[in-house]
Design a protein around this motif. Sequence first.
Motif, PDB file in Angstrom:
ATOM      1  N   ASN A  16       0.810  -1.228   0.000  1.00  0.00           N
ATOM      2  CA  ASN A  16       0.000   0.000   0.000  1.00  0.00           C
ATOM      3  C   ASN A  16       0.839   1.272   0.000  1.00  0.00           C
ATOM      4  O   ASN A  16       0.556   2.231   0.729  1.00  0.00           O
ATOM      5  CB  ASN A  16      -0.972   0.013   1.190  1.00  0.00           C
ATOM      6  N   PHE A  17       1.898   1.275  -0.820  1.00  0.00           N
ATOM      7  CA  PHE A  17       2.722   2.470  -0.975  1.00  0.00           C
ATOM      8  C   PHE A  17       2.423   3.119  -2.312  1.00  0.00           C
ATOM      9  O   PHE A  17       2.260   2.439  -3.323  1.00  0.00           O
ATOM     10  CB  PHE A  17       4.217   2.123  -0.961  1.00  0.00           C
ATOM     11  N   SER A  18       2.386   4.425  -2.314  1.00  0.00           N
ATOM     12  CA  SER A  18       2.386   5.152  -3.578  1.00  0.00           C
ATOM     13  C   SER A  18       3.842   5.172  -4.068  1.00  0.00           C
ATOM     14  O   SER A  18       4.760   4.852  -3.309  1.00  0.00           O
ATOM     15  CB  SER A  18       1.877   6.583  -3.380  1.00  0.00           C
ATOM     16  N   GLN A  19       4.042   5.571  -5.282  1.00  0.00           N
ATOM     17  CA  GLN A  19       5.418   5.697  -5.780  1.00  0.00           C
ATOM     18  C   GLN A  19       6.180   6.714  -4.940  1.00  0.00           C
ATOM     19  O   GLN A  19       7.353   6.522  -4.616  1.00  0.00           O
ATOM     20  CB  GLN A  19       5.423   6.096  -7.257  1.00  0.00           C
ATOM     21  N   GLU A  20       5.502   7.776  -4.587  1.00  0.00           N
ATOM     22  CA  GLU A  20       6.110   8.836  -3.785  1.00  0.00           C
ATOM     23  C   GLU A  20       6.531   8.318  -2.412  1.00  0.00           C
ATOM     24  O   GLU A  20       7.647   8.581  -1.947  1.00  0.00           O
ATOM     25  CB  GLU A  20       5.119  10.002  -3.621  1.00  0.00           C
ATOM     26  N   GLN A  21       5.647   7.562  -1.754  1.00  0.00           N
ATOM     27  CA  GLN A  21       5.957   7.033  -0.423  1.00  0.00           C
ATOM     28  C   GLN A  21       7.130   6.050  -0.470  1.00  0.00           C
ATOM     29  O   GLN A  21       8.031   6.105   0.370  1.00  0.00           O
ATOM     30  CB  GLN A  21       4.728   6.331   0.159  1.00  0.00           C
ATOM     31  N   LEU A  22       7.114   5.173  -1.466  1.00  0.00           N
ATOM     32  CA  LEU A  22       8.202   4.205  -1.577  1.00  0.00           C
ATOM     33  C   LEU A  22       9.522   4.924  -1.836  1.00  0.00           C
ATOM     34  O   LEU A  22      10.540   4.606  -1.221  1.00  0.00           O
ATOM     35  CB  LEU A  22       7.923   3.187  -2.683  1.00  0.00           C
ATOM     36  N   ALA A  23       9.486   5.889  -2.723  1.00  0.00           N
ATOM     37  CA  ALA A  23      10.699   6.645  -3.046  1.00  0.00           C
ATOM     38  C   ALA A  23      11.258   7.312  -1.787  1.00  0.00           C
ATOM     39  O   ALA A  23      12.473   7.284  -1.554  1.00  0.00           O
ATOM     40  CB  ALA A  23      10.396   7.690  -4.115  1.00  0.00           C
ATOM     41  N   LYS A  24      10.384   7.867  -0.975  1.00  0.00           N
ATOM     42  CA  LYS A  24      10.817   8.530   0.253  1.00  0.00           C
ATOM     43  C   LYS A  24      11.494   7.536   1.206  1.00  0.00           C
ATOM     44  O   LYS A  24      12.544   7.825   1.775  1.00  0.00           O
ATOM     45  CB  LYS A  24       9.611   9.190   0.936  1.00  0.00           C
ATOM     46  N   HIS A  25      10.910   6.350   1.349  1.00  0.00           N
ATOM     47  CA  HIS A  25      11.498   5.321   2.222  1.00  0.00           C
ATOM     48  C   HIS A  25      12.867   4.867   1.720  1.00  0.00           C
ATOM     49  O   HIS A  25      13.729   4.496   2.520  1.00  0.00           O
ATOM     50  CB  HIS A  25      10.572   4.101   2.319  1.00  0.00           C
TER      51      HIS A  25
END
Length: 175
Positions: A16-25
């Motif tokens: 349940n990650f957006s591309q933005e959230q995954l990129a941030k992690h």
Amino acid sequence: MKYFADNLKFLRRQNNFSQEQLAKHLGLNRGNIASYEKMTAEPKIENLLKICKFFNVEVSEFLEKDLQNIAIIQEEMEKVNSESNPTNLGEGEATEHFIEELEDNKKRLERFIGQSDDMQKILEGFRQFHKFKMSNNPIITEDVKKMSDEYEKLLELMDALLSSNKELIHWLKDS
């Protein structure tokens, strides 16, 4: 990199990650993730390692296996196990039952492989017999030539079927 893009998208969505959230992690930008998923770019080795570590997946599995397909199979196995495990079976008995099913499936696969090998030998025998008959026939009429062409097409079709059969066997062995 056969499955990288699909696996990345699958794992990102499964968590349940957006591309933005995954990129941030991962310490990347959204554009990196988008380009990896679209296969317009390949990650640097350090980014590949970050991604694998983040999702706790071996690099070889991430690159060479269809993780979505594996997840579907695991879900089906869990469903079958829960449906085929009545409450009166203990965990050890359920495991034993599952192992027996796997052994039966292995025997079926071995029979299937043997049948496939036999079909290959039979096809080769037909091919050699046809070549022999055609090369030792001094008079080949137009009708015989047409029949020979049709027979060769049939042999090519059989080759294609056996090739598909071998691909299926390869896939089953890898599963």
